[in-house]
Design an enzyme around this catalytic site. Structure first.
Site, PDB file in Angstrom:
ATOM      1  NE  ARG A  81      -3.015   0.434   3.245  1.00 52.71           N
ATOM      2  CZ  ARG A  81      -2.359   0.542   4.421  1.00 52.71           C
ATOM      3  NH1 ARG A  81      -1.581   1.579   4.655  1.00 52.71           N
ATOM      4  NH2 ARG A  81      -2.508  -0.377   5.341  1.00 52.71           N
ATOM      5  CE1 TYR A 133     -15.257  13.342 -15.147  1.00 49.26           C
ATOM      6  CE2 TYR A 133     -14.824  13.212 -12.801  1.00 49.26           C
ATOM      7  CZ  TYR A 133     -15.189  12.606 -13.984  1.00 49.26           C
ATOM      8  OH  TYR A 133     -15.487  11.282 -14.000  1.00 49.26           O
ATOM      9  CG  ASP A 205      -8.345  17.781 -13.537  1.00 49.27           C
ATOM     10  OD1 ASP A 205      -7.637  17.200 -14.389  1.00 49.27           O
ATOM     11  OD2 ASP A 205      -9.472  17.353 -13.197  1.00 49.27           O
ATOM     12  CE  LYS A 230     -11.225   9.997 -17.593  1.00 48.98           C
ATOM     13  NZ  LYS A 230     -11.567  11.229 -16.894  1.00 48.98           N
TER      14      LYS A 230
END
Ligand SMILES: *Cc1c(COP(=O)(O)O)cnc(C)c1O
Length: 414
Positions: A81, A133, A205, A230
């Site tokens: 992790r 978004y 972003d 993306k």
């Protein structure tokens, strides 16, 4: 006789084994990566032949835990992790593409955004754009507003508007540019000047542009966020996010949240993105070329009222786009002329090469109806204020042959 053959065989293998590189014998390294060109960095940064075998491609370290020689004595990896070697290679590569020192990968873009807001405390305030978004808007208003964080959704066409909302509680400016889906351009350098003056954090972003087209840290931003899902992944087969920064203190805080809250991706996904990144520069060039041709074609189409694409010289912030981006990308939104919802749906469902689906940035072309798909979580009134009307369709222009994309558009629009 048999003994002789066996002895020869063993000696032969001892020689072979000796010639296999041990870790300290590996000569290959990419020190000074930052001086290399974008494509070279996309292919090599953070990656070296595997020290145990010489494997050229970074292996998928499919392990949750790592051996310790004595408690706390390990080779930099204790529990996956916190850190996994496949993910480390990817984090270094992403940092190199944004000209940065630190990268962290998250299990989704939203997981990355979540970690940035967790830098704040109840009572803190955030200034952000009014064309975000949909998932970001939903997280801000439906999750973090309940934790006592206040968000101002403002018009960022002129970055100076930020000054009207700054007070003693302001901590973070969150900017998306180009915006999704109306391709507004926000002046990152102007936001950074304001942010620095008031000692705030500026996060950008950068999903729509990708590091190939825009590097917000170079323009003064503190944190770059990516939906790696993306353009970076680029093949519509991975969901992932990333945060990249040059600020050691911010990185330390983000890494703490990353490990404490646990939105970390697995090594298989990290491998797929490393593979995807190797063609990022080639894909982006093709997205931009196809995007440019299609944007101009659509602009002259009788069934289309409006085309949103930052490359048009009459785009309201075209000059800023030209200043801060290397090219204008393959994301285009269109408003259909005199089309009600039914007609918009009919056209959206009428494509053969473009696939009707959410998401963007993959090699394949996608078409999306924001009002009912990606932006459905934004109230109609808010949505329409930002120009996301029912007759708006968003195209993610892929890297197929341009003539096939054009034919599909001509046929589907009728
Ligand atoms: C997709 C997207 C996100 C969210 O990323 P996920 O990987 O889907 O969680 C955030 N911002 C923008 C601009 C996006 O397109």
């Amino acid at each position: 006789m048999r003994v002789v053959v066996l002895t020869t065989y063993v000696i032969k293998w001892l020689i072979v084994l000796q010639s296999i590189s041990l870790p300290q014998q590996l000569k290959f390294n990419m020190k000074g990566t930052e001086k290399l060109g974008f494509g070279t960095r996309a292919i090599h940064a953070g990656q070296e032949p595997d020290p145990t075998t010489g494997a050229v491609m970074t292996p998928i370290y499919q392990t949750s835990t790592f051996w310790q020689e004595s408690p706390g004595k390990h080779q930099g990896y204790a529990y996956a992790r916190g850190k996994n070697p496949t993910r480390t290679a990817l984090e270094k590569c992403l940092a190199a593409l944004e000209n940065a020192n630190h990268g962290l990968c998250f299990s989704s873009g939203m997981g990355a955004t979540d970690a940035v807001v967790k830098l704040l405390r109840p009572g803190d305030e955030v200034i952000t754009g009014n064309d975000l978004y949909g998932g970001t808007y939903r997280m801000f208003t439906k999750v973090f507003a309940n934790f006592g964080i206040k968000f101002h959704f403002i018009d960022l066409y002129d970055a100076n508007n930020i000054n009207n909302y700054i007070n003693a509680n302001t901590k973070l400016i969150w900017v998306e540019t180009p915006t999704n889906p109306t391709m507004q351009i926000v002046d990152i350098a102007a936001c950074a000047t304001i942010s620095k003056k008031h000692n705030l954090i500026l996060a950008v972003d950068n999903t729509f542009a990708s590091p190939y087209l825009q590097n917000p840290l170079d323009l003064g931003a503190d944190i770059v966020m990516h939906s790696v899902t993306k353009y970076l992944g680029g093949h519509s087969d991975v969901v992932m996010g990333a945060l990249i920064t040059n600020d050691d203190k911010i990185h330390e805080q983000l890494a703490f949240i990353h490990n404490s809250c646990g939105a970390t991706p697995g090594p298989q996904d990290a491998f797929l993105v490393l593979r995807g990144l190797k063609t990022l520069h080639l894909r982006m060039k093709a997205h931009c070329e196809n995007g440019r041709e299609i944007a101009h074609f659509l602009r002259n189409h009788p069934k289309i009222e409006k085309v949103y694409w930052p490359g048009f010289t009459d785009h309201p912030n075209h000059e800023i786009a030209k200043k801060q981006m290397r090219d204008f990308g393959g994301m285009i939104s269109i408003v259909l002329k005199d089309a009600d919802l039914q007609e918009t749906f009919r056209i959206a469902s009428n494509f053969e090469v473009f696939t009707l689906a959410e998401s963007l940035g993959g090699v394949e072309s996608l078409i999306n109806h924001p009002a009912t798909m990606t932006h459905a979580s934004i109230p109609k009134e808010e949505r329409e204020k930002a120009g996301v009307v029912d007759s708006l369709l968003r195209l993610s222009v892929g890297v197929e042959d341009l003539t096939d994309l054009m034919d599909d558009l001509k046929r589907a629009l009728g």
